[in-house]
Design a protein around this motif. Structure first.
Motif, PDB file in Angstrom:
ATOM      1  N   ARG A 212       0.840  -1.202   0.000  1.00  0.00           N
ATOM      2  CA  ARG A 212       0.000   0.000   0.000  1.00  0.00           C
ATOM      3  C   ARG A 212       0.875   1.253   0.000  1.00  0.00           C
ATOM      4  N   GLY A 213       0.725   2.061  -1.025  1.00  0.00           N
ATOM      5  CA  GLY A 213       1.459   3.317  -1.087  1.00  0.00           C
ATOM      6  C   GLY A 213       2.851   3.227  -1.674  1.00  0.00           C
ATOM      7  N   GLY A 214       3.225   2.060  -2.207  1.00  0.00           N
ATOM      8  CA  GLY A 214       4.563   1.963  -2.789  1.00  0.00           C
ATOM      9  C   GLY A 214       5.000   0.535  -3.031  1.00  0.00           C
ATOM     10  N   HIS A 215       6.308   0.296  -2.891  1.00  0.00           N
ATOM     11  CA  HIS A 215       6.886  -1.031  -3.093  1.00  0.00           C
ATOM     12  C   HIS A 215       7.924  -1.300  -2.007  1.00  0.00           C
ATOM     13  N   THR A 216       8.248  -2.576  -1.843  1.00  0.00           N
ATOM     14  CA  THR A 216       9.414  -2.952  -1.054  1.00  0.00           C
ATOM     15  C   THR A 216      10.421  -3.561  -2.018  1.00  0.00           C
ATOM     16  N   TRP A 217      11.718  -3.278  -1.785  1.00  0.00           N
ATOM     17  CA  TRP A 217      12.734  -3.557  -2.802  1.00  0.00           C
ATOM     18  C   TRP A 217      13.866  -4.435  -2.288  1.00  0.00           C
ATOM     19  N   GLY A 218      14.306  -5.330  -3.167  1.00  0.00           N
ATOM     20  CA  GLY A 218      15.565  -6.026  -2.981  1.00  0.00           C
ATOM     21  C   GLY A 218      15.578  -7.098  -1.912  1.00  0.00           C
ATOM     22  N   VAL A 219      16.780  -7.483  -1.530  1.00  0.00           N
ATOM     23  CA  VAL A 219      17.001  -8.591  -0.600  1.00  0.00           C
ATOM     24  C   VAL A 219      16.190  -8.424   0.673  1.00  0.00           C
ATOM     25  N   MET A 220      16.283  -7.253   1.277  1.00  0.00           N
ATOM     26  CA  MET A 220      15.646  -7.009   2.574  1.00  0.00           C
ATOM     27  C   MET A 220      14.280  -6.354   2.434  1.00  0.00           C
ATOM     28  N   ARG A 221      13.817  -6.213   1.196  1.00  0.00           N
ATOM     29  CA  ARG A 221      12.511  -5.616   0.917  1.00  0.00           C
ATOM     30  C   ARG A 221      12.335  -4.291   1.676  1.00  0.00           C
ATOM     31  N   ILE A 222      13.210  -3.336   1.341  1.00  0.00           N
ATOM     32  CA  ILE A 222      13.162  -2.017   1.955  1.00  0.00           C
ATOM     33  C   ILE A 222      11.970  -1.255   1.382  1.00  0.00           C
ATOM     34  N   SER A 223      11.120  -0.739   2.258  1.00  0.00           N
ATOM     35  CA  SER A 223       9.896  -0.073   1.822  1.00  0.00           C
ATOM     36  C   SER A 223      10.167   1.369   1.406  1.00  0.00           C
ATOM     37  N   ASP A 224       9.561   1.771   0.270  1.00  0.00           N
ATOM     38  CA  ASP A 224       9.644   3.175  -0.139  1.00  0.00           C
ATOM     39  C   ASP A 224       8.349   3.930   0.173  1.00  0.00           C
ATOM     40  N   GLN A 225       7.480   3.342   1.001  1.00  0.00           N
ATOM     41  CA  GLN A 225       6.271   4.049   1.417  1.00  0.00           C
ATOM     42  C   GLN A 225       6.664   5.347   2.127  1.00  0.00           C
ATOM     43  N   PRO A 226       5.976   6.441   1.840  1.00  0.00           N
ATOM     44  CA  PRO A 226       6.379   7.736   2.421  1.00  0.00           C
ATOM     45  C   PRO A 226       6.496   7.710   3.941  1.00  0.00           C
ATOM     46  N   TRP A 227       5.604   7.008   4.622  1.00  0.00           N
ATOM     47  CA  TRP A 227       5.615   6.997   6.088  1.00  0.00           C
ATOM     48  C   TRP A 227       6.641   6.012   6.665  1.00  0.00           C
ATOM     49  N   ALA A 228       7.267   5.213   5.808  1.00  0.00           N
ATOM     50  CA  ALA A 228       8.218   4.211   6.289  1.00  0.00           C
ATOM     51  C   ALA A 228       9.665   4.574   5.961  1.00  0.00           C
ATOM     52  N   ARG A 229       9.880   5.735   5.376  1.00  0.00           N
ATOM     53  CA  ARG A 229      11.223   6.100   4.914  1.00  0.00           C
ATOM     54  C   ARG A 229      12.126   6.549   6.061  1.00  0.00           C
ATOM     55  N   TYR A 230      13.412   6.252   5.888  1.00  0.00           N
ATOM     56  CA  TYR A 230      14.442   6.704   6.817  1.00  0.00           C
ATOM     57  C   TYR A 230      15.296   7.756   6.111  1.00  0.00           C
ATOM     58  N   PRO A 231      15.650   8.843   6.790  1.00  0.00           N
ATOM     59  CA  PRO A 231      16.386   9.923   6.121  1.00  0.00           C
ATOM     60  C   PRO A 231      17.788   9.536   5.671  1.00  0.00           C
ATOM     61  N   PHE A 232      18.359   8.486   6.259  1.00  0.00           N
ATOM     62  CA  PHE A 232      19.733   8.111   5.914  1.00  0.00           C
ATOM     63  C   PHE A 232      19.807   7.105   4.771  1.00  0.00           C
ATOM     64  N   ILE A 233      18.668   6.713   4.200  1.00  0.00           N
ATOM     65  CA  ILE A 233      18.659   5.701   3.144  1.00  0.00           C
ATOM     66  C   ILE A 233      18.421   6.346   1.783  1.00  0.00           C
ATOM     67  N   ASP A 234      19.207   5.939   0.798  1.00  0.00           N
ATOM     68  CA  ASP A 234      19.035   6.361  -0.588  1.00  0.00           C
ATOM     69  C   ASP A 234      18.058   5.381  -1.239  1.00  0.00           C
ATOM     70  N   TYR A 235      16.853   5.848  -1.542  1.00  0.00           N
ATOM     71  CA  TYR A 235      15.798   4.945  -1.998  1.00  0.00           C
ATOM     72  C   TYR A 235      15.876   4.604  -3.483  1.00  0.00           C
ATOM     73  N   GLU A 236      16.811   5.165  -4.190  1.00  0.00           N
ATOM     74  CA  GLU A 236      17.120   4.675  -5.528  1.00  0.00           C
ATOM     75  C   GLU A 236      18.207   3.607  -5.446  1.00  0.00           C
ATOM     76  N   ARG A 237      19.175   3.840  -4.601  1.00  0.00           N
ATOM     77  CA  ARG A 237      20.304   2.918  -4.499  1.00  0.00           C
ATOM     78  C   ARG A 237      19.890   1.542  -3.969  1.00  0.00           C
ATOM     79  N   ILE A 238      18.865   1.502  -3.115  1.00  0.00           N
ATOM     80  CA  ILE A 238      18.439   0.200  -2.583  1.00  0.00           C
ATOM     81  C   ILE A 238      17.948  -0.734  -3.677  1.00  0.00           C
ATOM     82  N   LYS A 239      17.594  -0.185  -4.845  1.00  0.00           N
ATOM     83  CA  LYS A 239      17.054  -1.012  -5.920  1.00  0.00           C
ATOM     84  C   LYS A 239      18.144  -1.781  -6.656  1.00  0.00           C
ATOM     85  N   TRP A 240      19.317  -1.180  -6.811  1.00  0.00           N
ATOM     86  CA  TRP A 240      20.332  -1.812  -7.656  1.00  0.00           C
ATOM     87  C   TRP A 240      21.618  -2.171  -6.929  1.00  0.00           C
TER      88      TRP A 240
END
Length: 203
Positions: free
Chosen positions: A104-132
């Motif tokens: 809901r509201g986005g996707h989870t990505w990669g090995v650890m399925r990091i969520s890009d949902q707006p309310w689940a974001r962490y300021p220290f994470i690059d949400y493009e880099r987690i994809k590749w």
């Protein structure tokens, strides 16, 4: 590590101090190159997937090695189990595309399925880099789990109703997200699955 019950207070404090020291500065370090499955662009990943019959197996080897190197000792088994449950240890599919799940509201990505949902974001994470970047994804997942571990301790202190839930189970469930109370719904199914996976992996 103990999945049932709490570690002695002194040992736990020491372990958390070590975990914090080990985690400090992980995120943001550049990956070591294409041989380590970290710095290729999408097109390069796709070509590598087509050219290498061992593409999927090599990903799994990288994930296990990265967790062994980066995760605090007391959480290695649990974090590996989370990666197995979330992605079967795969950052990319057989065509070289980043693995993801719709939420809901986005996707989870990669090995650890990091969520890009707006309310689940962490300021220290690059949400493009987690994809590749597979290593970066794993390291981000480790830091997120450490945050959930801290939150689990705070919640157990605040809510007496959580007394029967171990801190490790609560931290695992927080990684996935708390499930609302509903009749006939096991709100702890995710943490139970991860714990079962951890036990199956135990030597």
């Amino acid at each position: 590590m103990k999945l049932n019950g709490m570690m002695p207070a002194v040992a736990l404090a020491c372990a958390l101090a070590m975990a914090a020291g080990q985690a400090h500065g992980m995120i943001g370090k550049p990956s070591t190159g294409s041989g380590e499955w970290g710095s290729n662009a999408y097109a390069e990943w796709s070509k590598l997937a087509l050219d290498d019959k061992d593409f999927m197996r090599k990903q799994e080897q990288l994930v296990r090695r990265t967790i062994a190197e980066k995760a605090p000792e007391m959480f290695k088994e649990v974090i590996l189990a989370i990666a197995m449950v979330e992605s079967s240890l795969h950052q990319f599919d057989k065509d070289g595309n980043p693995t993801r799940s719709k939420v809901r509201g986005g996707h989870t990505w990669g090995v650890m399925r990091i969520s890009d949902q707006p309310w689940a974001r962490y300021p220290f994470i690059d949400y493009e880099r987690i994809k590749w970047d597979a290593r970066y994804n794993i390291e981000s997942g480790i830091l997120i789990f450490l945050d959930k571990w801290i939150r689990a301790g705070q919640m157990k202190d605040k809510y007496p109703g959580l007394a029967k839930v171990s801190r490790i189970q609560l931290a695992i469930q927080l990684y996935y997200g708390l499930v609302p109370l509903q009749p006939g719904v096991d709100r702890w199914w995710y943490s139970r699955l991860v714990i079962r996976t951890t036990r199956r992996n135990a030597p």
